[in-house]
Design a protein around this motif. Sequence first.
Motif, PDB file in Angstrom:
ATOM      1  N   UNK A   1     -10.473  -4.833   0.357  1.00  0.00           N
ATOM      2  CA  UNK A   1     -10.608  -4.078  -0.887  1.00  0.00           C
ATOM      3  C   UNK A   1      -9.263  -3.460  -1.286  1.00  0.00           C
ATOM      4  N   UNK A   2      -8.528  -2.954  -0.289  1.00  0.00           N
ATOM      5  CA  UNK A   2      -7.251  -2.314  -0.576  1.00  0.00           C
ATOM      6  C   UNK A   2      -6.212  -3.329  -1.025  1.00  0.00           C
ATOM      7  N   UNK A   3      -6.147  -4.479  -0.345  1.00  0.00           N
ATOM      8  CA  UNK A   3      -5.215  -5.533  -0.733  1.00  0.00           C
ATOM      9  C   UNK A   3      -5.464  -5.979  -2.168  1.00  0.00           C
ATOM     10  N   UNK A   4      -6.728  -6.071  -2.531  1.00  0.00           N
ATOM     11  CA  UNK A   4      -7.100  -6.457  -3.891  1.00  0.00           C
ATOM     12  C   UNK A   4      -6.607  -5.430  -4.911  1.00  0.00           C
ATOM     13  N   UNK A   5      -6.809  -4.139  -4.611  1.00  0.00           N
ATOM     14  CA  UNK A   5      -6.339  -3.090  -5.515  1.00  0.00           C
ATOM     15  C   UNK A   5      -4.816  -3.092  -5.634  1.00  0.00           C
TER      16      UNK A   5
ATOM     17  N   UNK B   1      -2.569  -3.407  -8.963  1.00  0.00           N
ATOM     18  CA  UNK B   1      -1.516  -2.446  -9.284  1.00  0.00           C
ATOM     19  C   UNK B   1      -0.191  -3.153  -9.564  1.00  0.00           C
ATOM     20  N   UNK B   2       0.104  -4.180  -8.773  1.00  0.00           N
ATOM     21  CA  UNK B   2       1.378  -4.898  -8.902  1.00  0.00           C
ATOM     22  C   UNK B   2       1.401  -5.868 -10.077  1.00  0.00           C
ATOM     23  N   UNK B   3       0.264  -6.065 -10.727  1.00  0.00           N
ATOM     24  CA  UNK B   3       0.206  -6.992 -11.846  1.00  0.00           C
ATOM     25  C   UNK B   3       0.232  -8.444 -11.438  1.00  0.00           C
TER      26      UNK B   3
END
Length: 351
Positions: A301-305, A309-311
Amino acid sequence: MRIALVGCGAVTQAVYVPLLSRRRELFEVRAVCDLSQTLADAVADRLGAPGRYTSLQAMLADGGFDAVLVLASGSHGETVRLALEAGYAVFCEKPLALTRAEVAALPPGRLMVGYMKQYDPAVLRAVELLRGVEIRSVEVTVLHPSGESQLAFANLVHAADADLTQVRKAEQALLDQALGADASESVRSVYAVSLGSICHDLSLLRRFTGSPTAIEHVATWGPAPGSVEISGQLPGSARFSIRWHYLEDYPAYRETVAIHHSEGTLELAFPSPYLMNAPTVLTVVAPGEARTEWRDVTEAFETQLLAFHAGEEPLTGADGALEDIVTAQRIAARFAVQNALPLGGEAREQL
């Protein structure tokens, strides 16, 4: 990134609130929206969000943020449409929509659809290991206990101060559009399971092989939602089978995905998605009967967010989400035909 949240229910409280709390250097939550003022206030208090709304339109009009995270249950099509039209970047939890028409109505814009298992480090590793091999079959088994038992640890805030009448009527109308007004409860149940849970496995098939090219068999048994069995063809000569079982009192959620290929087998064993940083175990069976296990506690979930964030180019955008809706409609259509049940709407076009 200044963000707004739409939906303050179980997934938001158990997953996104902890993640956003520990990544405050990247995300500033400026507003939250939920039909329940109680839930909106509870999540806003935990994240320090100054804006708290029960009206999506009011929140979008007030602004003060760069992106919208759509985390509510049900169809997200209309919410995503409004957010994109207002010029915001959008992250949307699966499923994107309940109908193909909702996807077709979306304006251009930056959109990521949340299939966190595609960002699981074990899945990313498996994708690399599968390059250049001939996949023969993919076999999936899901053991799904009740949501209440999976979330018992989360100390969720519950509320009954939201009128869901209009939401339920709108969702019923969308299901009528997808399946026809005369669709039976069993057809609706198969479609709901396919889009609500099995879609994660459809997203993995898209990563490993591409979406199914044909749905050949669908069966159900047990009290609804019960057990669902699906099998069919994948691109090339590969085949797949999915067996999904709702087991109210099963000890713990478990999902296994076995990929048999020309040089061995990869097996992924996923834990409950709500347990942060619990690793998915990747077992690699190679020539010579060598067997190795690989695991990484990086949270999917964090990697996805972070990718949002990084576009980064999303692993699933509107096109991939549409593929899953089409596959779910093919599943519902095959089940209806096999059981001589009425079918209309968009799914009838998949016959």
